[in-house]
Enzyme design. Structure first.
Site, PDB file in Angstrom:
ATOM      1  N   LYS A  17       0.855  -1.196   0.000  1.00 52.50           N
ATOM      2  CA  LYS A  17       0.000   0.000   0.000  1.00 52.50           C
ATOM      3  C   LYS A  17       0.878   1.229   0.000  1.00 52.50           C
ATOM      4  O   LYS A  17       1.843   1.306   0.767  1.00 52.50           O
ATOM      5  CB  LYS A  17      -0.877  -0.009   1.267  1.00 52.50           C
ATOM      6  CG  LYS A  17      -1.878   1.135   1.315  1.00 52.50           C
ATOM      7  CD  LYS A  17      -3.188   0.777   0.649  1.00 52.50           C
ATOM      8  CE  LYS A  17      -4.039   1.994   0.326  1.00 52.50           C
ATOM      9  NZ  LYS A  17      -3.592   2.741  -0.875  1.00 52.50           N
ATOM     10  N   LYS A  51       5.330   1.870  -2.825  1.00 58.07           N
ATOM     11  CA  LYS A  51       5.261   3.256  -3.309  1.00 58.07           C
ATOM     12  C   LYS A  51       5.546   3.271  -4.792  1.00 58.07           C
ATOM     13  O   LYS A  51       6.248   2.391  -5.291  1.00 58.07           O
ATOM     14  CB  LYS A  51       6.308   4.121  -2.597  1.00 58.07           C
ATOM     15  CG  LYS A  51       6.017   5.594  -2.642  1.00 58.07           C
ATOM     16  CD  LYS A  51       5.030   5.961  -1.562  1.00 58.07           C
ATOM     17  CE  LYS A  51       4.855   7.436  -1.387  1.00 58.07           C
ATOM     18  NZ  LYS A  51       4.315   7.728  -0.051  1.00 58.07           N
ATOM     19  N   LYS A 108       4.658   2.601   8.410  1.00 55.47           N
ATOM     20  CA  LYS A 108       3.456   3.409   8.660  1.00 55.47           C
ATOM     21  C   LYS A 108       2.219   2.519   8.830  1.00 55.47           C
ATOM     22  O   LYS A 108       1.439   2.683   9.758  1.00 55.47           O
ATOM     23  CB  LYS A 108       3.261   4.354   7.469  1.00 55.47           C
ATOM     24  CG  LYS A 108       2.384   5.551   7.760  1.00 55.47           C
ATOM     25  CD  LYS A 108       2.196   6.392   6.491  1.00 55.47           C
ATOM     26  CE  LYS A 108       3.493   7.013   6.010  1.00 55.47           C
ATOM     27  NZ  LYS A 108       3.251   7.951   4.880  1.00 55.47           N
ATOM     28  N   SER A 129      -7.425   5.606   3.328  1.00 49.82           N
ATOM     29  CA  SER A 129      -7.307   4.830   2.083  1.00 49.82           C
ATOM     30  C   SER A 129      -7.728   3.386   2.325  1.00 49.82           C
ATOM     31  O   SER A 129      -8.409   2.772   1.493  1.00 49.82           O
ATOM     32  CB  SER A 129      -5.850   4.823   1.605  1.00 49.82           C
ATOM     33  OG  SER A 129      -5.599   5.872   0.713  1.00 49.82           O
ATOM     34  N   ASN A 178      -2.102  19.131  -0.691  1.00 52.23           N
ATOM     35  CA  ASN A 178      -3.243  18.513   0.000  1.00 52.23           C
ATOM     36  C   ASN A 178      -2.986  18.437   1.505  1.00 52.23           C
ATOM     37  O   ASN A 178      -3.856  18.781   2.314  1.00 52.23           O
ATOM     38  CB  ASN A 178      -3.483  17.115  -0.585  1.00 52.23           C
ATOM     39  CG  ASN A 178      -4.479  16.326   0.241  1.00 52.23           C
ATOM     40  OD1 ASN A 178      -4.121  15.734   1.255  1.00 52.23           O
ATOM     41  ND2 ASN A 178      -5.733  16.338  -0.162  1.00 52.23           N
TER      42      ASN A 178
HETATM   43  N1  GLU Z   1       0.906   8.916  -0.077  1.00 49.87           N
HETATM   44  C1  GLU Z   1       0.355   8.860   1.236  1.00 49.87           C
HETATM   45  C2  GLU Z   1       1.430   8.475   2.237  1.00 49.87           C
HETATM   46  O1  GLU Z   1       2.577   8.749   2.064  1.00 49.87           O
HETATM   47  C3  GLU Z   1      -0.901   7.998   1.310  1.00 49.87           C
HETATM   48  C4  GLU Z   1      -0.742   6.565   0.928  1.00 49.87           C
HETATM   49  C5  GLU Z   1      -2.054   5.814   0.765  1.00 49.87           C
HETATM   50  O2  GLU Z   1      -3.099   6.398   0.949  1.00 49.87           O
HETATM   51  O3  GLU Z   1      -1.964   4.625   0.453  1.00 49.87           O
HETATM   52  O4  GLU Z   1       1.146   7.970   3.296  1.00 49.87           O
END
Ligand code: GLU
Length: 409
Positions: free
Chosen positions: A67, A103, A91, A345, A217
Site C-alpha cells: 500500500k 510506493k 506506517k 485509504s 493537500n
Molecule cells: N501517499 C500517502 C502516504 O505517504 C498515502 C498513501 C495511501 O493512501 O496509500 O502515506
C-alpha cells in the site's frame, strides 16, 4: 540521486538498537521484495512521443497487500521511491491496518504537461504495471502532485485492462467514483488527531501557534484544520517560498489568493519568508508538509519550535534527530503523524470490497479513535524504552512485523 533510502535504513538500525528483532526479519527489512522500473511512452499534444520513467517498489507484504501512493516529481527516482515504500511498511504497521508497504512514482514535472498529456501518462503507468497491482496484491493511492482525478483515470484504466469492476485497486478516488468520505483531508485531519492525542504529554499549551511548510493537500488541509479549531497559523509556504504574520493567517484566504495570483507573494499584511527561514521561526508546532530532508544537521540547531509534527515523509535527517532530542524538541515521526491518509485509504478499500459507503462522521471518528490509541501506544513505548518517538514508533511497527512473520512461518 536521493539518499533517502540510506536515511531510512539508518533509522531502522537505530530502532533495532533499542528494540532487537529476529535475524530473519532484520534481513528481510534491508531489501524491498520487488522493484519495477518501466518506460512509459506518451503521445504529446504536438504529436511527438516522449518516454517517461515510472516505478513501483513493493517493499513488504508481511502484513498485507502493498500500500502506498504514487509521486509525480522531477526528482523522483527509484532510490527515493524505495525509501518511501520502506516508510509505508512502518506506517501501516504503526497504524495496525492490514496492509504492507509500497510506493510508486514517475520522474516528471506535472506542471509542464497539459491535462490530456497527464491523463495519457497516468493511464500509461497503469498499462505498464497492472500485472503487479490488485486489491489483494498492491493498492496505490495519491502522493505528492497526484490527485483524485489521476486516481480515477488509473482506476478506470485498471478496470478496462483487467475486467475487475470491484474498484478496490486504487484509493484516494473522487467521491463519485468509489472514493471514501474524508479521504481528501485525511492526512491533515489525522495529523491533528495525533497532535491532540499527545498535546498534554508534550506539554503544549491549549492553543498553539503553528508554522507549516508546504500547502499541497496535506499542508493546506492541516492549516485549515488547526485554524478552524482555534490555533494560530503563523506561516505558510509553497515550493517557491512563504509568508508570515505574527497575527496569524486565514488559510482559506491564503489559498484563494494563491489560486488567483499563482503565488503567495504580495498577500496583504504579511512578510515574505524563504522556505529555509520559515523552518526556523519561533512557534509551538512546526509542520513540515512538503518533501524529504528539510531539517538536517545544517539547520537543526536553529529550530525554535517546541514540537515538530512530520506531515511530510522523511523531512528530518537522523543527525538532526539527535540535535533536536538534545535540545528537548520532540519530533512526532512521519510514520505516525501522517498515517491518516493511508488509514482512510484502507477504509476506502474496505468499503469498495464490501460495497459499502460510510458517512464522513463515521470515517473521521474511526480515524480519530485509531490514531489516539496508536499515538498513546507510541508515547508509552518511548517512555518504556527511554528513547525518542521515532525509535518508539519503529519499535511498535517491528513488534507487529515480527508477529506477522511468526504467524506466516
Ligand atoms: N501517499 C500517502 C502516504 O505517504 C498515502 C498513501 C495511501 O493512501 O496509500 O502515506
Amino acid at each position: 540521486m536521493s539518499n533517502a533510502f540510506d536515511e531510512a535504513q539508518q533509522q531502522l538500525r537505530r530502532a533495532l538498537a533499542v528494540y532487537p528483532v529476529s535475524d530473519d526479519l532484520r534481513a528481510r527489512l534491508a531489501h524491498p521484495e520487488r522493484e519495477v522500473t518501466v518506460s512509459i511512452p506518451v503521445k504529446m499534444d504536438d504529436g511527438s512521443v516522449k518516454v517517461f520513467e515510472g516505478y513501483r517498489v513493493q517493499y513488504s507484504s508481511l502484513r498485507g497487500p502493498y500500500k502506498g501512493g504514487i509521486r509525480y516529481h522531477p526528482d523522483a527516482d527509484i532510490n527515493e521511491v524505495r525509501a518511501l515504500a520502506f516508510w509505508m511498511t512502518f506506517k501501516t504497521a504503526v497504524a495496525g491496518i492490514p496492509m504492507g508497504g509500497g510506493k510508486g512514482g514517475i520522474t516528471v514535472d506535472p506542471k509542464e504537461l497539459s491535462r490530456g498529456e497527464l491523463e495519457r501518462l497516468s493511464r500509461g503507468w497503469v498499462e505498464a504495471l497492472y500485472p503487479v497491482l490488485g486489491p489483494e496484491r498492491d493498492v496505490p493511492a495519491p502522493d505528492v502532485n497526484t490527485t483524485p482525478e489521476i486516481m480515477r483515470w488509473m482506476a478506470d484504466e485498471y478496470a478496462k485492462l483487467t475486467g475487475d469492476s470491484r474498484n478496490g485497486t486504487f484509493t484516494g478516488k473522487p467521491l463519485d467514483y468509489g472514493g471514501s468520505e474524508g479521504r481528501g483531508a485525511a492526512t491533515g485531519a489525522g495529523g491533528f488527531d495525533v497532535f491532540k492525542a499527545l498535546q498534554a504529554e508534550l506539554k503544549l499549551p491549549k492553543s498553539v501557534s503553528v508554522v507549516i511548510q508546504g500547502m499541497g493537500n496535506v499542508g493546506g488541509n492541516a492549516a485549515k484544520i488547526f485554524h478552524a479549531l482555534g490555533h494560530k497559523v503563523l506561516a505558510m509556504s509553497d515550493s517557491k517560498g512563504g509568508i508570515y504574520s505574527p497575527d496569524g493567517l486565514d488559510p482559506d484566504a491564503v489559498e484563494n489568493y494563491k489560486k488567483e495570483n499563482g503565488r503567495l507573494k504580495g498577500f496583504p499584511r504579511t512578510k515574505q519568508i524563504s522556505n529555509e527561514k520559515l523552518l526556523e521561526l519561533p512557534c509551538d508546532v512546526l509542520i513540515p508538509a512538503a518533501l524529504e530532508n528539510q531539517i538536517t544537521k545544517k539547520n537543526a540547531n536553529n529550530i525554535q519550535a517546541k514540537v515538530i509534527l512530520e506531515l511530510a515523509n522523511g523531512p528530518t535527517s537522523t543527525e538532526a534527530d539527535d540535535v533536536l532530542f538534545k535540545k528537548g524538541i520532540a519530533v512526532i515521526p512521519d510514520v505516525l503523524a501522517n498515517s491518516g491518509g493511508v488509514v482512510v485509504s484502507t477504509y476506502e478499500w474496505e468499503q469498495n470490497l464490501k460495497g459499502e459507503h460510510w458517512s464522513e462522521k463515521e470515517v473521521l471518528k474511526k480515524l480519530r479513535m485509531l490514531l489516539t490509541r496508536e499515538s498513546k501506544n507510541v508515547y508509552s513505548r518511548s517512555k518504556k524504552l527511554k528513547t525518542d518517538l521515532r525509535r518508539a514508533a519503529f519499535a511498535l511497527a517491528l513488534e507487529r512485523l515480527e508477529g506477522a512473520l511468526k504467524t506466516r512461518g
